[in-house]
Write a protein that holds these residues in place. Sequence first.
Motif, PDB file in Angstrom:
ATOM      1  N   ARG A  28       0.817  -1.223   0.000  1.00 36.02           N
ATOM      2  CA  ARG A  28       0.000   0.000   0.000  1.00 36.02           C
ATOM      3  C   ARG A  28       0.848   1.271   0.000  1.00 36.02           C
ATOM      4  N   SER A  29       2.062   1.202   0.524  1.00 36.12           N
ATOM      5  CA  SER A  29       2.912   2.399   0.553  1.00 36.12           C
ATOM      6  C   SER A  29       3.817   2.489  -0.681  1.00 36.12           C
ATOM      7  N   THR A  30       3.738   1.529  -1.589  1.00 32.49           N
ATOM      8  CA  THR A  30       4.551   1.550  -2.807  1.00 32.49           C
ATOM      9  C   THR A  30       3.971   2.555  -3.792  1.00 32.49           C
ATOM     10  N   LYS A  31       4.797   3.491  -4.201  1.00 29.78           N
ATOM     11  CA  LYS A  31       4.384   4.531  -5.152  1.00 29.78           C
ATOM     12  C   LYS A  31       5.134   4.447  -6.475  1.00 29.78           C
ATOM     13  N   PHE A  32       6.227   3.661  -6.492  1.00 32.12           N
ATOM     14  CA  PHE A  32       7.072   3.562  -7.680  1.00 32.12           C
ATOM     15  C   PHE A  32       7.533   2.124  -7.849  1.00 32.12           C
ATOM     16  N   LEU A  33       7.440   1.605  -9.069  1.00 31.50           N
ATOM     17  CA  LEU A  33       8.021   0.310  -9.407  1.00 31.50           C
ATOM     18  C   LEU A  33       9.069   0.561 -10.486  1.00 31.50           C
ATOM     19  N   ASN A 149      18.095   7.040 -12.624  1.00 36.27           N
ATOM     20  CA  ASN A 149      18.053   7.436 -11.218  1.00 36.27           C
ATOM     21  C   ASN A 149      18.189   8.953 -11.043  1.00 36.27           C
ATOM     22  N   PRO A 150      19.150   9.612 -11.700  1.00 39.31           N
ATOM     23  CA  PRO A 150      19.212  11.074 -11.553  1.00 39.31           C
ATOM     24  C   PRO A 150      17.915  11.764 -12.007  1.00 39.31           C
ATOM     25  N   ALA A 151      17.314  11.260 -13.082  1.00 40.34           N
ATOM     26  CA  ALA A 151      16.055  11.850 -13.555  1.00 40.34           C
ATOM     27  C   ALA A 151      14.956  11.661 -12.513  1.00 40.34           C
ATOM     28  N   LEU A 152      14.829  10.444 -11.989  1.00 38.63           N
ATOM     29  CA  LEU A 152      13.778  10.178 -11.005  1.00 38.63           C
ATOM     30  C   LEU A 152      14.012  10.948  -9.711  1.00 38.63           C
ATOM     31  N   GLU A 153      15.268  11.109  -9.333  1.00 46.34           N
ATOM     32  CA  GLU A 153      15.557  11.917  -8.144  1.00 46.34           C
ATOM     33  C   GLU A 153      15.131  13.366  -8.349  1.00 46.34           C
ATOM     34  N   ILE A 155      12.494  14.397  -9.702  1.00 49.39           N
ATOM     35  CA  ILE A 155      11.058  14.546  -9.411  1.00 49.39           C
ATOM     36  C   ILE A 155      10.737  13.982  -8.023  1.00 49.39           C
ATOM     37  N   HIS A 156      11.771  13.840  -7.216  1.00 53.87           N
ATOM     38  CA  HIS A 156      11.649  13.466  -5.808  1.00 53.87           C
ATOM     39  C   HIS A 156      11.024  12.094  -5.592  1.00 53.87           C
ATOM     40  N   VAL A 157      11.487  11.110  -6.363  1.00 53.72           N
ATOM     41  CA  VAL A 157      11.066   9.737  -6.119  1.00 53.72           C
ATOM     42  C   VAL A 157      11.636   9.327  -4.763  1.00 53.72           C
ATOM     43  N   ASN A 158      10.762   8.965  -3.858  1.00 53.50           N
ATOM     44  CA  ASN A 158      11.161   8.543  -2.512  1.00 53.50           C
ATOM     45  C   ASN A 158      11.499   7.060  -2.560  1.00 53.50           C
ATOM     46  N   LYS A 159      12.762   6.724  -2.359  1.00 43.83           N
ATOM     47  CA  LYS A 159      13.195   5.333  -2.460  1.00 43.83           C
ATOM     48  C   LYS A 159      12.558   4.453  -1.399  1.00 43.83           C
ATOM     49  N   LYS A 160      12.074   5.039  -0.322  1.00 42.79           N
ATOM     50  CA  LYS A 160      11.380   4.251   0.697  1.00 42.79           C
ATOM     51  C   LYS A 160      10.038   3.738   0.184  1.00 42.79           C
ATOM     52  N   ASN A 161       9.520   4.400  -0.855  1.00 46.03           N
ATOM     53  CA  ASN A 161       8.241   4.001  -1.443  1.00 46.03           C
ATOM     54  C   ASN A 161       8.414   3.350  -2.805  1.00 46.03           C
ATOM     55  N   ALA A 162       9.640   2.898  -3.102  1.00 46.79           N
ATOM     56  CA  ALA A 162       9.923   2.289  -4.399  1.00 46.79           C
ATOM     57  C   ALA A 162      10.213   0.800  -4.239  1.00 46.79           C
ATOM     58  N   LEU A 163       9.741   0.030  -5.187  1.00 51.34           N
ATOM     59  CA  LEU A 163      10.015  -1.400  -5.260  1.00 51.34           C
ATOM     60  C   LEU A 163      10.782  -1.648  -6.552  1.00 51.34           C
ATOM     61  N   VAL A 164      11.884  -2.388  -6.453  1.00 49.74           N
ATOM     62  CA  VAL A 164      12.671  -2.757  -7.629  1.00 49.74           C
ATOM     63  C   VAL A 164      12.336  -4.194  -7.983  1.00 49.74           C
ATOM     64  N   ALA A 165      12.009  -4.424  -9.255  1.00 50.43           N
ATOM     65  CA  ALA A 165      11.654  -5.765  -9.718  1.00 50.43           C
ATOM     66  C   ALA A 165      12.589  -6.183 -10.843  1.00 50.43           C
TER      67      ALA A 165
END
Length: 178
Positions: A28-33, A149-153, A155-165
Motif C-alpha cells: 500500500r505504501s509503494t508509489k514507484f516500481l 536514477n538522476p532523472a527520477l531523483e 522529481i523526488h522519487v522517494n526510495k522508501k516508497n519504491a520497489l525494484v523488480a
Amino acid sequence: SCISLALCAHAIAAPSYPNQKQGSFKWRSTKFLIAFGDSYTYVQGTLGHTNYTFIGDEFNFFFTPEQLFSNRIVQNLTGTAEGGPNWVEFLTECGVEDGLHDPRECDVQLWDFAYAGANTIEEAGFTPLHHNHTVSLERQIEQFVSYGNPALESIHVNKKNALVAVWIGINDINDLVS
C-alpha cells in the motif's frame, strides 16, 4: 558487477519478519516500481525500440530527464502470449488500458528499463547479445544508474516508497546455442 547485482537482489528479496525493528514491506505504501529484465518485463514506450523497450537501446543508450518524462507507455497488445498488459503493468495498474500512459499519472508509477531479448551480462565469449541493439541486464543497471536514477531523483522519487523488480528468463541459454 554481476556479484553486486546478485547481492542487491538477495538483499531486496530477503524476508522481513514482524519482530524486526526495520519496517516490513507494505504494498500500500509503494508509489514507484522500477523494473529490469527481458521480454517478460518490458513495456513498450513511445521512445523505445519498437517491440523491445520503454526507452532507448544499445545504440541510443543515453536519455535526458526530459525525454524520460515525455515518454509514454504504449499498451502493446502483442507484448504477451495472451496479448495485452504484462505482469508489471497488472501489478501497478499502469498502462493496462488501450492508449498512451504517462507513468507519473499512475497511482504506482511504472519506470521500466527492461529490454526484450536481454541477457544477464554482455561479455565476449560468454553470451552473445540477442540482437546488436539489445541492452543486457548488466547494461540496464548502468543505464539506470547513469540516467534513470538522476532523472527520477529530480522529481523526488522517494526510495522508501519504491520497489525494484527484476525478471530475467531464458535468453542466456537460447543465445549460447547460436
